[in-house]
Design an enzyme around this catalytic site. Structure first.
Site, mmCIF file in Angstrom:
data_model
loop_
_atom_site.group_PDB
_atom_site.id
_atom_site.type_symbol
_atom_site.label_atom_id
_atom_site.label_comp_id
_atom_site.label_asym_id
_atom_site.label_seq_id
_atom_site.Cartn_x
_atom_site.Cartn_y
_atom_site.Cartn_z
ATOM 1 N N THR A 1 0.815 -1.218 0.000
ATOM 2 C CA THR A 1 0.000 0.000 0.000
ATOM 3 C C THR A 1 0.849 1.268 0.000
ATOM 4 O O THR A 1 1.991 1.263 0.479
ATOM 5 C CB THR A 1 -0.892 -0.017 1.266
ATOM 6 O OG1 THR A 1 -1.535 1.243 1.412
ATOM 7 C CG2 THR A 1 -0.073 -0.248 2.544
ATOM 8 N N ASP A 2 0.251 2.356 -0.470
ATOM 9 C CA ASP A 2 0.945 3.646 -0.413
ATOM 10 C C ASP A 2 1.028 4.183 1.021
ATOM 11 O O ASP A 2 1.776 5.122 1.293
ATOM 12 C CB ASP A 2 0.257 4.680 -1.325
ATOM 13 C CG ASP A 2 -1.204 4.959 -0.972
ATOM 14 O OD1 ASP A 2 -1.737 4.330 -0.042
ATOM 15 O OD2 ASP A 2 -1.820 5.819 -1.645
ATOM 16 N N GLU A 3 0.237 3.583 1.940
ATOM 17 C CA GLU A 3 0.222 4.112 3.315
ATOM 18 C C GLU A 3 1.568 3.941 4.013
ATOM 19 O O GLU A 3 1.825 4.589 5.030
ATOM 20 C CB GLU A 3 -0.875 3.436 4.141
ATOM 21 C CG GLU A 3 -2.245 3.635 3.543
ATOM 22 C CD GLU A 3 -3.384 3.549 4.541
ATOM 23 O OE1 GLU A 3 -3.131 3.507 5.748
ATOM 24 O OE2 GLU A 3 -4.528 3.524 4.069
ATOM 25 N N TYR B 1 -1.863 -0.469 10.995
ATOM 26 C CA TYR B 1 -1.994 -1.132 9.687
ATOM 27 C C TYR B 1 -0.795 -0.824 8.796
ATOM 28 O O TYR B 1 -0.123 -1.736 8.294
ATOM 29 C CB TYR B 1 -3.293 -0.680 8.994
ATOM 30 C CG TYR B 1 -3.312 -0.999 7.513
ATOM 31 C CD1 TYR B 1 -3.369 -2.317 7.062
ATOM 32 C CD2 TYR B 1 -3.241 0.011 6.548
ATOM 33 C CE1 TYR B 1 -3.367 -2.620 5.701
ATOM 34 C CE2 TYR B 1 -3.239 -0.278 5.188
ATOM 35 C CZ TYR B 1 -3.299 -1.595 4.772
ATOM 36 O OH TYR B 1 -3.273 -1.879 3.423
ATOM 37 N N LYS C 1 2.234 -3.261 7.325
ATOM 38 C CA LYS C 1 2.511 -3.458 5.896
ATOM 39 C C LYS C 1 3.958 -3.054 5.578
ATOM 40 O O LYS C 1 4.640 -3.716 4.786
ATOM 41 C CB LYS C 1 1.535 -2.641 5.039
ATOM 42 C CG LYS C 1 0.097 -3.111 5.069
ATOM 43 C CD LYS C 1 -0.144 -4.498 4.491
ATOM 44 C CE LYS C 1 0.061 -4.582 2.998
ATOM 45 N NZ LYS C 1 -0.344 -5.933 2.462
ATOM 46 N N ARG D 1 -7.251 11.295 -0.781
ATOM 47 C CA ARG D 1 -6.734 9.992 -1.201
ATOM 48 C C ARG D 1 -6.639 9.989 -2.727
ATOM 49 O O ARG D 1 -7.344 10.749 -3.410
ATOM 50 C CB ARG D 1 -7.675 8.845 -0.752
ATOM 51 C CG ARG D 1 -7.855 8.743 0.785
ATOM 52 C CD ARG D 1 -6.579 8.221 1.417
ATOM 53 N NE ARG D 1 -6.641 8.025 2.860
ATOM 54 C CZ ARG D 1 -6.274 8.926 3.770
ATOM 55 N NH1 ARG D 1 -5.864 10.128 3.377
ATOM 56 N NH2 ARG D 1 -6.301 8.637 5.048
#
Ligand code: NAD
Ligand code: DAU
Length: 367
Positions: A133-135, A159, A163, A223
C-alpha cells in the site's frame, strides 16, 4: 503456463484478481488460500468456483505446514500475496491481528517459498509478488511531491506499520537469499466486491438505506483513487514484466478530498433515483423517497486518531517502464461501482450481518 497461489483471494482485490487472471490466462492454475475472516467472502468467487483451473483452500497463511504442502502439491511457481488485515480503523481498535497476519503471515509465506523454491526441487523460475500500500510512505502536505518508489517509509497507523514491516521482509528475502520477489504499493482502490466498511461502499450502502454518511474530521483528507480492475492489471504487468527485487507504485492520478467524494456519490445516487419508481420501491428509506437529496445524510463525525491527511502516488515508473495507464477516470469508475452495487444487492446484503452492524454501531457511538 503457471501455477499461482493467490493468498487472500476471497477478499476485495484478490477476488477481482482471480477473475481477471482466469479470464486472461485460461491455461494457468489458480489456487486461492484464504482464512475467510470477516473480510473474506466465497460468494465473490462463485463465478469461477466450478472451473477446473481453480481451487479454493480454506486456511491461514500463518500455517507453515499447510503453505509448504500447497507449494509442493500444486507445484506453485508464483505467489501473489494479497492476504492481510486491511482496514485502518480496525488496526486502531485491535492491532494484534494486523501484526499476526501482515507480518508473521508474510514471513511464513516467505519461509515456505524459500524452502521450496531455493531448494533441490526448485521450479525453473519463480516469483513472489507482494501486494502493498501507499500508506507505508506516511502522510503528505498539499505541496509535497507524490510518493515515488524512493520515498522514505514513514508509516503512521498499526496497519501501515505492519505493511511496511512486511515490505521490508520481502525485500530482505531477495537481498539475503535471492528469492525472486517484487512489490507493488498501490493507492486507494474501489470497485466490485469491496467490503462495505471502506469509504465508498459504506457510503453507497448507507445512502440506499437512508442512514448517516459519516465523514471523519472536516472531510478534507485526500486519497488517490484507482479502480480495482486497473490495479489488478497493474499487478499482472509487474508479475510478468517487472524486474526482480523492484518496487512499483500504482496509482490513479485521481486525488480527491473525502467530502467531495461523498458529495459526488450523493449526486450520482440522486440522479439514478430521479423518476425511477423501481429504485424508489426497492429502497424505500433512501432520502429520494421523501423528496430529499442524499447529501442530507452527510454527518461530520469525530476524526480517526492519527488520520493521515493526504496520499498521492507518482506512477511514472509504471507508465515509463511497463506502459501502464489507468483505464477508468474517477467519475465513470464511481458510477459503474454504484451500478454494480445496485445489481448485486444480494452480495452486500448477505454480509451486512449482525456482528458487522454491531461493530459499526460501537465505533460510531464512540466518535
Ligand atoms: P480485504 O480485507 O478485502 O481482503 C483480505 C483477504 O485476506 C480476505 O479474504 C481475508 O479473509 C484474507 N485473510 C486475512 N487474514 C488471513 C490469513 N491470516 N490467512 C489467509 N487469508 C487471510 O483486503 P483488500 O482490500 O482486498 O486488500 C488486499 C491487499 O491489498 C492487502 O494486502 C492490502 O494491504 C493491499 N492494498 C489494499 C488497498 C485498498 O484500497 N483496499 C490498496 C492498496 C493495497
Ligand atoms: O491507500 C491505500 C489504503 O486505502 C489501503 O492500504 C487500505 O487497505 C484501504 O483500507 C485504504 O485505507 P484508507 O484508510 O484510506 O481507506 P478507508 O476507506 O477506510 O478511508 C478512506 C478515507 O475516508 C480516509 O481518509 C478515512 C475516510 N473515511 C472512511 C470511512 C470508512 C470517512 O471519512 N468515513 C468513513 O466512514
Amino acid at each position: 503456463m503457471s501455477n499461482l497461489l493467490v493468498t487472500g483471494g476471497a477478499g476485495f482485490i484478490g477476488a477481482n484478481f482471480v477473475h481477471y487472471w482466469l479470464r486472461k490466462y485460461p491455461d494457468d492454475r489458480v489456487v486461492v488460500l484464504d482464512a475467510l475472516t470477516y473480510a473474506g467472502n466465497q460468494a465473490s468467487l462463485a463465478a469461477v468456483s466450478q472451473e477446473p483451473a481453480f481451487r479454493f483452500v480454506h486456511g491461514d497463511i500463518c500455517d507453515a505446514r499447510l503453505v509448504t504442502d500447497l507449494l509442493q502439491q500444486e507445484q506453485i511457481d508464483t505467489i501473489v500475496h494479497f492476504a492481510a488485515e486491511s482496514h485502518v480503523d480496525r488496526s486502531i481498535s485491535g492491532p494484534g491481528a494486523f501484526i499476526q497476519t501482515n507480518i508473521v503471515g508474510t514471513y511464513t509465506l516467505l519461509e515456505a517459498a524459500r524452502g521450496q523454491w531455493l531448494g533441490d526441487s526448485a521450479p525453473a523460475s519463480h516469483r513472489f509478488h507482494h501486494v502493498s500500500t501507499d500508506e507505508v510512505y506516511g502522510s503528505l502536505n498539499l505541496d509535497d511531491p507524490a510518493f515515488s518508489e524512493t520515498t522514505a517509509y514513514a508509516p503512521s497507523s498499526p496497519y501501515s506499520a505492519s505493511k511496511a514491516s512486511s515490505d521490508h521482509l520481502v525485500r530482505a528475502y531477495n537481498h539475503t537469499y535471492g528469492l525472486q520477489v517484487s512489490t507493488s504499493n498501490c493507492s486507494n482502490n474501489y470497485g466490485p466486491y469491496q467490503f462495505p466498511e471502506k469509504l465508498i461502499p459504506l457510503m453507497i450502502v448507507n445512502a440506499l438505506a437512508g442512514e448517516a454518511l459519516p465523514v471523519y474530521g472536516d472531510g478534507s483528507n485526500i486519497r488517490d483513487w484507482l479502480h480495482v480492475e486497473d490495479h489488478v492489471r497493474g499487478i499482472d504487468l509487474v508479475v510478468r514484466e517487472g524486474s526482480v527485487g523492484e518496487t512499483y507504485n500504482i496509482g490513479g492520478n485521481e486525488e480527491h478530498a473525502n467530502l467531495d467524494i461523498v458529495r459526488t456519490l450523493c449526486a450520482c445516487i440522486d440522479d439514478l433515483f430521479e423518476n425511477n419508481d423501481e429504485l424508489l420501491k426497492r429502497f424505500p428509506n433512501a432520502p429520494a423517497s421523501s423528496g430529499k437529496p442524499a447529501e442530507s445524510l452527510i454527518t461530520m463525525v469525530q476524526d480517526r486518531p492519527g488520520h493521515d491527511w493526504r496520499y498521492a502516488i507518482d506512477a511514472s515508473r509504471m507508465r515509463d517502464e511497463l506502459g501502464f495507464e489507468p483505464s477508468y477516470n474517477f467519475e465513470t469508475g464511481l458510477r459503474s461501482t454504484i451500478d454494480w452495487m445496485l445489481a448485486n444487492e444480494d452480495w452486500w446484503r448477505a454480509i451486512l450481518d449482525e456482528s458487522y452492524r454491531d461493530w459499526i454501531d460501537n465505533n460510531y457511538s464512540k466518535r
